[in-house]
Design an enzyme around this catalytic site. Structure first.
Site, PDB file in Angstrom:
ATOM      1  N   THR A 125       0.829  -1.207   0.000  1.00 31.67           N
ATOM      2  CA  THR A 125       0.000   0.000   0.000  1.00 31.67           C
ATOM      3  C   THR A 125       0.864   1.258   0.000  1.00 31.67           C
ATOM      4  OG1 THR A 125      -1.484   1.285   1.418  1.00 31.67           O
ATOM      5  CG2 THR A 125      -0.139  -0.334   2.527  1.00 31.67           C
ATOM      6  N   ASP A 126       0.303   2.336  -0.518  1.00 30.65           N
ATOM      7  CA  ASP A 126       1.031   3.615  -0.475  1.00 30.65           C
ATOM      8  C   ASP A 126       1.153   4.140   0.959  1.00 30.65           C
ATOM      9  OD1 ASP A 126      -1.622   4.366  -0.030  1.00 30.65           O
ATOM     10  OD2 ASP A 126      -1.656   5.935  -1.553  1.00 30.65           O
ATOM     11  N   GLU A 127       0.372   3.549   1.881  1.00 33.77           N
ATOM     12  CA  GLU A 127       0.408   4.050   3.264  1.00 33.77           C
ATOM     13  C   GLU A 127       1.752   3.788   3.934  1.00 33.77           C
ATOM     14  OE1 GLU A 127      -3.170   3.586   5.563  1.00 33.77           O
ATOM     15  OE2 GLU A 127      -4.372   3.356   3.760  1.00 33.77           O
ATOM     16  N   TYR A 153      -1.270  -0.353  11.097  1.00 36.57           N
ATOM     17  CA  TYR A 153      -1.533  -1.055   9.826  1.00 36.57           C
ATOM     18  C   TYR A 153      -0.406  -0.787   8.831  1.00 36.57           C
ATOM     19  CZ  TYR A 153      -3.262  -1.414   5.002  1.00 36.57           C
ATOM     20  OH  TYR A 153      -3.372  -1.682   3.654  1.00 36.57           O
ATOM     21  N   LYS A 157       2.498  -3.314   7.133  1.00 43.62           N
ATOM     22  CA  LYS A 157       2.683  -3.520   5.690  1.00 43.62           C
ATOM     23  C   LYS A 157       4.118  -3.172   5.283  1.00 43.62           C
ATOM     24  CE  LYS A 157      -0.140  -4.510   3.048  1.00 43.62           C
ATOM     25  NZ  LYS A 157      -0.661  -5.848   2.597  1.00 43.62           N
TER      26      LYS A 157
HETATM   27  P1  NAD Z   1     -10.038  -6.812   2.856  1.00 42.92           P
HETATM   28  O1  NAD Z   1      -9.939  -6.536   4.323  1.00 42.92           O
HETATM   29  O2  NAD Z   1     -11.292  -6.491   2.123  1.00 42.92           O
HETATM   30  O3  NAD Z   1      -9.734  -8.355   2.587  1.00 42.92           O
HETATM   31  C1  NAD Z   1      -8.726  -9.059   3.257  1.00 42.92           C
HETATM   32  C2  NAD Z   1      -8.992 -10.552   3.075  1.00 42.92           C
HETATM   33  O4  NAD Z   1      -7.913 -11.265   3.711  1.00 42.92           O
HETATM   34  C3  NAD Z   1     -10.290 -11.038   3.726  1.00 42.92           C
HETATM   35  O5  NAD Z   1     -10.981 -11.886   2.844  1.00 42.92           O
HETATM   36  C4  NAD Z   1      -9.821 -11.808   4.955  1.00 42.92           C
HETATM   37  O6  NAD Z   1     -10.695 -12.859   5.320  1.00 42.92           O
HETATM   38  C5  NAD Z   1      -8.473 -12.320   4.486  1.00 42.92           C
HETATM   39  N1  NAD Z   1      -7.555 -12.588   5.602  1.00 42.92           N
HETATM   40  C6  NAD Z   1      -7.288 -11.780   6.670  1.00 42.92           C
HETATM   41  N2  NAD Z   1      -6.417 -12.388   7.490  1.00 42.92           N
HETATM   42  C7  NAD Z   1      -6.117 -13.592   6.928  1.00 42.92           C
HETATM   43  C8  NAD Z   1      -5.275 -14.664   7.297  1.00 42.92           C
HETATM   44  N3  NAD Z   1      -4.554 -14.621   8.430  1.00 42.92           N
HETATM   45  N4  NAD Z   1      -5.190 -15.739   6.495  1.00 42.92           N
HETATM   46  C9  NAD Z   1      -5.924 -15.801   5.345  1.00 42.92           C
HETATM   47  N5  NAD Z   1      -6.759 -14.820   4.956  1.00 42.92           N
HETATM   48  C10 NAD Z   1      -6.845 -13.723   5.736  1.00 42.92           C
HETATM   49  O7  NAD Z   1      -8.788  -6.049   2.238  1.00 42.92           O
HETATM   50  P2  NAD Z   1      -8.622  -5.384   0.794  1.00 42.92           P
HETATM   51  O8  NAD Z   1      -9.071  -3.972   0.851  1.00 42.92           O
HETATM   52  O9  NAD Z   1      -9.160  -6.305  -0.243  1.00 42.92           O
HETATM   53  O10 NAD Z   1      -7.037  -5.346   0.696  1.00 42.92           O
HETATM   54  C11 NAD Z   1      -6.337  -6.452   0.141  1.00 42.92           C
HETATM   55  C12 NAD Z   1      -4.848  -6.136   0.172  1.00 42.92           C
HETATM   56  O11 NAD Z   1      -4.592  -4.941  -0.556  1.00 42.92           O
HETATM   57  C13 NAD Z   1      -4.305  -5.895   1.585  1.00 42.92           C
HETATM   58  O12 NAD Z   1      -3.035  -6.503   1.669  1.00 42.92           O
HETATM   59  C14 NAD Z   1      -4.187  -4.383   1.675  1.00 42.92           C
HETATM   60  O13 NAD Z   1      -3.133  -4.017   2.542  1.00 42.92           O
HETATM   61  C15 NAD Z   1      -3.878  -4.014   0.245  1.00 42.92           C
HETATM   62  N6  NAD Z   1      -4.308  -2.672  -0.198  1.00 42.92           N
HETATM   63  C16 NAD Z   1      -5.599  -2.269  -0.010  1.00 42.92           C
HETATM   64  C17 NAD Z   1      -5.986  -1.014  -0.492  1.00 42.92           C
HETATM   65  C18 NAD Z   1      -7.418  -0.539  -0.346  1.00 42.92           C
HETATM   66  O14 NAD Z   1      -7.709   0.612  -0.682  1.00 42.92           O
HETATM   67  N7  NAD Z   1      -8.338  -1.360   0.102  1.00 42.92           N
HETATM   68  C19 NAD Z   1      -5.069  -0.189  -1.134  1.00 42.92           C
HETATM   69  C20 NAD Z   1      -3.752  -0.647  -1.302  1.00 42.92           C
HETATM   70  C21 NAD Z   1      -3.392  -1.898  -0.840  1.00 42.92           C
HETATM   71  P1  TYD Z   2     -10.440   4.424   4.801  1.00 47.05           P
HETATM   72  O1  TYD Z   2     -11.470   4.001   3.818  1.00 47.05           O
HETATM   73  O2  TYD Z   2     -10.458   3.830   6.175  1.00 47.05           O
HETATM   74  O3  TYD Z   2      -9.026   4.217   4.105  1.00 47.05           O
HETATM   75  P2  TYD Z   2      -7.542   4.681   4.575  1.00 47.05           P
HETATM   76  O4  TYD Z   2      -7.581   5.076   5.988  1.00 47.05           O
HETATM   77  O5  TYD Z   2      -6.774   3.426   4.350  1.00 47.05           O
HETATM   78  O6  TYD Z   2      -7.154   5.798   3.649  1.00 47.05           O
HETATM   79  O7  TYD Z   2     -10.539   6.000   4.996  1.00 47.05           O
HETATM   80  C1  TYD Z   2     -10.357   6.885   3.906  1.00 47.05           C
HETATM   81  C2  TYD Z   2     -10.365   8.292   4.464  1.00 47.05           C
HETATM   82  O8  TYD Z   2     -11.657   8.573   4.983  1.00 47.05           O
HETATM   83  C3  TYD Z   2      -9.394   8.491   5.617  1.00 47.05           C
HETATM   84  O9  TYD Z   2      -8.852   9.818   5.520  1.00 47.05           O
HETATM   85  C4  TYD Z   2     -10.271   8.397   6.852  1.00 47.05           C
HETATM   86  C5  TYD Z   2     -11.608   8.931   6.358  1.00 47.05           C
HETATM   87  N1  TYD Z   2     -12.792   8.353   6.990  1.00 47.05           N
HETATM   88  C6  TYD Z   2     -13.788   9.201   7.525  1.00 47.05           C
HETATM   89  O10 TYD Z   2     -13.657  10.432   7.486  1.00 47.05           O
HETATM   90  N2  TYD Z   2     -14.884   8.636   8.080  1.00 47.05           N
HETATM   91  C7  TYD Z   2     -15.059   7.283   8.144  1.00 47.05           C
HETATM   92  O11 TYD Z   2     -16.099   6.824   8.706  1.00 47.05           O
HETATM   93  C8  TYD Z   2     -14.058   6.428   7.589  1.00 47.05           C
HETATM   94  C9  TYD Z   2     -14.205   4.943   7.630  1.00 47.05           C
HETATM   95  C10 TYD Z   2     -12.951   7.011   7.016  1.00 47.05           C
END
Ligand code: NAD
Ligand code: TYD
Length: 350
Positions: A125-127, A153, A157
């Site tokens: 992630t970019d975070e 988090y 990562k």
């Molecule tokens: P999500 O929380 O929707 O899904 C995570 C999945 O992993 C779930 O199905 C969960 O059951 C499974 N999981 C959790 N712990 C596990 C374990 N110990 N063993 C097996 N499975 C397990 O997350 P997401 O938003 O789909 O993100 C997926 C990946 O992408 C993550 O690694 C996250 O860091 C990365 N990512 C997410 C975003 C975003 O905006 N959502 C952006 C950049 C990177």
């Molecule tokens: P989020 O979807 O949790 O992603 P991330 O923290 O990984 O960027 O949140 C996106 C942005 O929205 C973040 O700046 C936090 C804000 N946010 C709110 O203002 N209210 C909310 O209820 C949530 C879940 C997030």
């Protein structure tokens, strides 16, 4: 190709499975997911009868279970999506983030090594880069930006990223890493900003904006992220890190206003609540390496993606309402718990 995909019952992992089903129909997809609160097996209903798809309920930190799956299924490559992914939860309880996001990756890398699987892609992630100031719109994260994670988090990562680099250097695994900006689209768990705000707006409930709402996120439609990961998997250079982003910067407040307009609800629903601890101000990705070396370009603009996403949440109320009510948690047991033996594609035995 026999591809093992971890976290495939979550948001991006499931979209990756759907993406590959459409563009690489001959690949065998082996999905491993623990089905934590964030994993929803119903999301995978459309692929469960596909003969090139198999599901394993297992934890990536469980070395015995992972080894068993690797030894019987013999994957050619692994893409790791499995993670605890919600920043707010990591602030409440960091421990599970370190166990899954760091030790889970170490377990997968070790099993890859001992089972002779040399191709591993880590979805990061970019975070990991921390944040950028709001008053310097000229600044963006590049692959050379220092790792300065703000939340537990993001720190977990970043640790996994470093581990991947070490396994590449020490053991010669063909590891690649991608660091993507905020994703949005179908099947996103309704604790994240966009689906949470949509669900609240449709129920005429307050929309909780943290702090001033000036924080900026760089939004990318999930299928564009999936296409980038596939390209990296197929053509990425061993050891390389690729930033993924679509120049989709928007403040939280501006985004929430757009969502309200799209569902025809009043801005009076916006409610400012206490800020997130350590809240990152701005994320912005420079995806130039991916564009130049692998020719990736996002296909979906922010306007188009938001409209598609809102339409999807309107058409799939049952999916997110079942999650909001908690009923999805018993889905696996209802569907698979009473079967005498694991069925052909869904192996509940692990
Ligand atoms: P999500 O929380 O929707 O899904 C995570 C999945 O992993 C779930 O199905 C969960 O059951 C499974 N999981 C959790 N712990 C596990 C374990 N110990 N063993 C097996 N499975 C397990 O997350 P997401 O938003 O789909 O993100 C997926 C990946 O992408 C993550 O690694 C996250 O860091 C990365 N990512 C997410 C975003 C975003 O905006 N959502 C952006 C950049 C990177
Ligand atoms: P989020 O979807 O949790 O992603 P991330 O923290 O990984 O960027 O949140 C996106 C942005 O929205 C973040 O700046 C936090 C804000 N946010 C709110 O203002 N209210 C909310 O209820 C949530 C879940 C997030």
């Amino acid at each position: 190709m026999r591809l093992l995909i971890t976290g495939g019952a979550g948001f991006i992992g499931s979209n990756f499975i759907f993406h590959l089903r459409a563009v690489r129909p001959d690949w065998t997809l082996l999905c491993v997911d623990k089905l934590t609160y964030a994993g929803n097996l119903a999301t995978l209903d459309s692929v469960r009868d596909d003969p090139h798809f198999r599901f394993f309920r297992a934890d990536i930190t469980d070395e015995t279970a992972m080894r068993g799956i690797f030894e019987t299924e013999r994957p050619d490559a692994v893409v790791n999506f499995a993670a605890e992914s919600h920043v707010d939860r990591s602030i409440e309880d960091p421990g599970i983030f370190l166990r899954t996001n760091v030790l889970g990756v170490q377990t997968l890398l070790d099993v890859c090594r001992s089972c002779g699987v040399s191709r591993f892609h880590q979805v990061s992630t970019d975070e990991v880069y921390g944040d950028l100031p709001l008053d310097r719109p000229d600044l963006r994260f590049t692959e050379e930006s220092p790792l300065r994670p703000s939340s537990p988090y993001a720190a977990s990562k970043a640790a996994a990223d470093l581990l991947c680099g070490a396994y590449r250097r020490t053991y010669g695994l063909h590891v690649t890493l991608s660091r993507c900006s905020n994703n949005y689209g179908p099947f996103q768990f309704p604790e994240k900003l966009i689906p949470l705000m949509l669900a609240n707006a449709l129920a005429d409930q307050p929309l909780p904006v943290y702090g001033t709402g000036e924080n900026v996120r760089d939004w990318l439609y999930v299928d564009d992220h999936c296409a980038a990961i596939r390209l990296i998997l197929e053509k990425g250079e061993a050891g390389a890190v690729y930033n993924i982003g679509g120049h989709g910067e928007l403040s939280n407040l501006a985004l929430v206003r757009r969502l309200l307009a799209l569902v025809g609800k009043s801005e009076s629903l916006i409610t400012h609540v206490g800020d997130r601890k350590g809240h990152d101000l701005r994320y912005a990705i420079d995806p130039v390496l991916l564009e130049k070396t692998l020719g990736w370009r996002p296909a979906v603009s922010l306007d188009e993606g938001l409209a598609k996403t809102v339409a999807w949440y309107l058409e799939h109320r049952l999916w997110w309402e079942t999650i909001r009510s908690g009923a999805y948690l018993s889905y696996y047991e209802r569907m698979y718990g009473n079967r005498p033996a694991p069925d052909r594609h869904f192996d509940g035995g692990l």
